[in-house]
Write a protein that holds these residues in place. Structure first.
Motif, short mmCIF file in Angstrom:
data_model
loop_
_atom_site.label_atom_id
_atom_site.label_comp_id
_atom_site.label_asym_id
_atom_site.label_seq_id
_atom_site.Cartn_x
_atom_site.Cartn_y
_atom_site.Cartn_z
N ASP A 1 3.02 6.54 0.36
CA ASP A 1 3.14 6.17 1.77
C ASP A 1 1.93 5.34 2.21
O ASP A 1 2.06 4.38 2.98
N LEU A 2 0.75 5.73 1.72
CA LEU A 2 -0.47 4.99 2.04
C LEU A 2 -0.36 3.54 1.59
O LEU A 2 -0.64 2.61 2.37
N MET A 3 0.04 3.33 0.35
CA MET A 3 0.15 1.98 -0.18
C MET A 3 1.20 1.16 0.56
O MET A 3 1.00 -0.03 0.83
N SER A 4 2.30 1.81 0.92
CA SER A 4 3.36 1.10 1.65
C SER A 4 2.86 0.65 3.02
O SER A 4 3.13 -0.48 3.46
N ARG A 5 2.12 1.53 3.71
CA ARG A 5 1.60 1.18 5.04
C ARG A 5 0.61 0.02 4.95
O ARG A 5 0.63 -0.89 5.78
N ILE A 6 -0.25 0.07 3.94
CA ILE A 6 -1.24 -1.00 3.78
C ILE A 6 -0.54 -2.33 3.54
O ILE A 6 -0.87 -3.35 4.15
N GLU A 7 0.45 -2.33 2.66
CA GLU A 7 1.16 -3.56 2.35
C GLU A 7 1.92 -4.09 3.56
O GLU A 7 1.84 -5.29 3.88
N GLU A 8 2.65 -3.22 4.24
CA GLU A 8 3.46 -3.65 5.38
C GLU A 8 2.59 -4.16 6.53
O GLU A 8 2.90 -5.20 7.13
N GLU A 9 1.51 -3.44 6.83
CA GLU A 9 0.65 -3.85 7.93
C GLU A 9 -0.09 -5.14 7.60
O GLU A 9 -0.29 -6.00 8.47
N THR A 10 -0.53 -5.28 6.36
CA THR A 10 -1.21 -6.51 5.96
C THR A 10 -0.28 -7.71 6.07
O THR A 10 -0.65 -8.76 6.63
N ILE A 11 0.93 -7.57 5.55
CA ILE A 11 1.90 -8.67 5.62
C ILE A 11 2.25 -8.98 7.07
O ILE A 11 2.32 -10.15 7.47
N ARG A 12 2.49 -7.95 7.86
CA ARG A 12 2.84 -8.17 9.27
C ARG A 12 1.73 -8.93 10.00
O ARG A 12 1.99 -9.89 10.73
#
Length: 220
Positions: free
Chosen positions: A135-146
């Motif tokens: 979940d941590l990695m997914s949040r980092i990726e999604e927020e960075t891309i956004r």
């Protein structure tokens, strides 16, 4: 851009899956999700889901996302874009990692209770801690891309020109203020007569019947 492609594919899968009849697709939700995550209106970009399959829709949205990102990079240049990517990712890693450590502490405190449910606390800890990390990695990726897609780059040349114009306007204002102060701070104004001029031998406008020079014009 691989991560961005995966995120776009997951949005299409969630709202316009190939396994679901197109008549049941939630296009409005997809439009909102794409706008929030990638910062563009798919309809304004000419993407019409009614004429596309799920895979075609995904490919077209990925293509539009790439185009918009390339436009941003063209403005600031590749080196500056790579720098922004690193800095933004580091910021989200720092903030999300703190939340992850808090969640791990909370998991440790309550993991012993799994034993009451006839489950091995150690096995459950490994399982749940791995899920938290994913979940941590997914949040980092999604927020960075956004954040990268919502980023509005500034053309340095245009910004410098605008700054120069603001400085010139400020200098003009200061010059006008100094000139006014040097002249005593007063500005000459022209007084305009609104009523017609009354002759000395004309009847007085007050209605007394006397000539103006014998009535209100005595001191004129």
């Amino acid at each position: 851009m691989g991560i961005a492609d995966e995120i776009m594919a997951s949005l299409v899968q969630l709202h316009a899956s190939a396994e679901v009849n197109p008549s049941e697709w939630d296009i409005e939700a997809l439009v909102r999700a794409v706008g929030q995550q990638f910062g563009f209106d798919m309809r304004a970009e000419g993407v019409d889901p009614a004429t596309l399959s799920s895979k075609e829709l995904e490919d077209m949205l990925v293509e539009k996302a790439h185009e918009r990102y390339d436009e941003k990079e063209a403005i600031v240049g590749a080196p500056a874009m790579r720098f922004h990517e690193r800095m933004i990712m580091l910021q989200f890693v720092d903030s999300q990692w703190k939340d992850h450590l808090f969640a791990m502490d909370h998991l440790k405190e309550g993991i012993g209770l799994r034993g009451y449910g006839q489950r091995d606390p150690l096995v459950e800890y490994k399982k749940e801690s791995f899920e938290l990390f994913e979940d941590l990695m997914s949040r980092i990726e999604e927020e960075t891309i956004r954040f990268l897609f919502l980023l509005q780059p500034v053309d340095e040349k245009k910004a410098a020109e605008e700054q120069e114009r603001r400085q010139r306007r400020q200098q003009m204002i200061m010059s006008q203020q100094q000139a006014t102060a040097a002249s005593g701070g007063s500005v000459a104004t022209q007084v305009k007569r609104e009523a017609p001029k009354v002759g000395r031998n004309d009847p007085c406008p007050c209605g007394s019947g006397k000539k103006y020079k014998k009535c209100h014009g005595v001191n004129a």
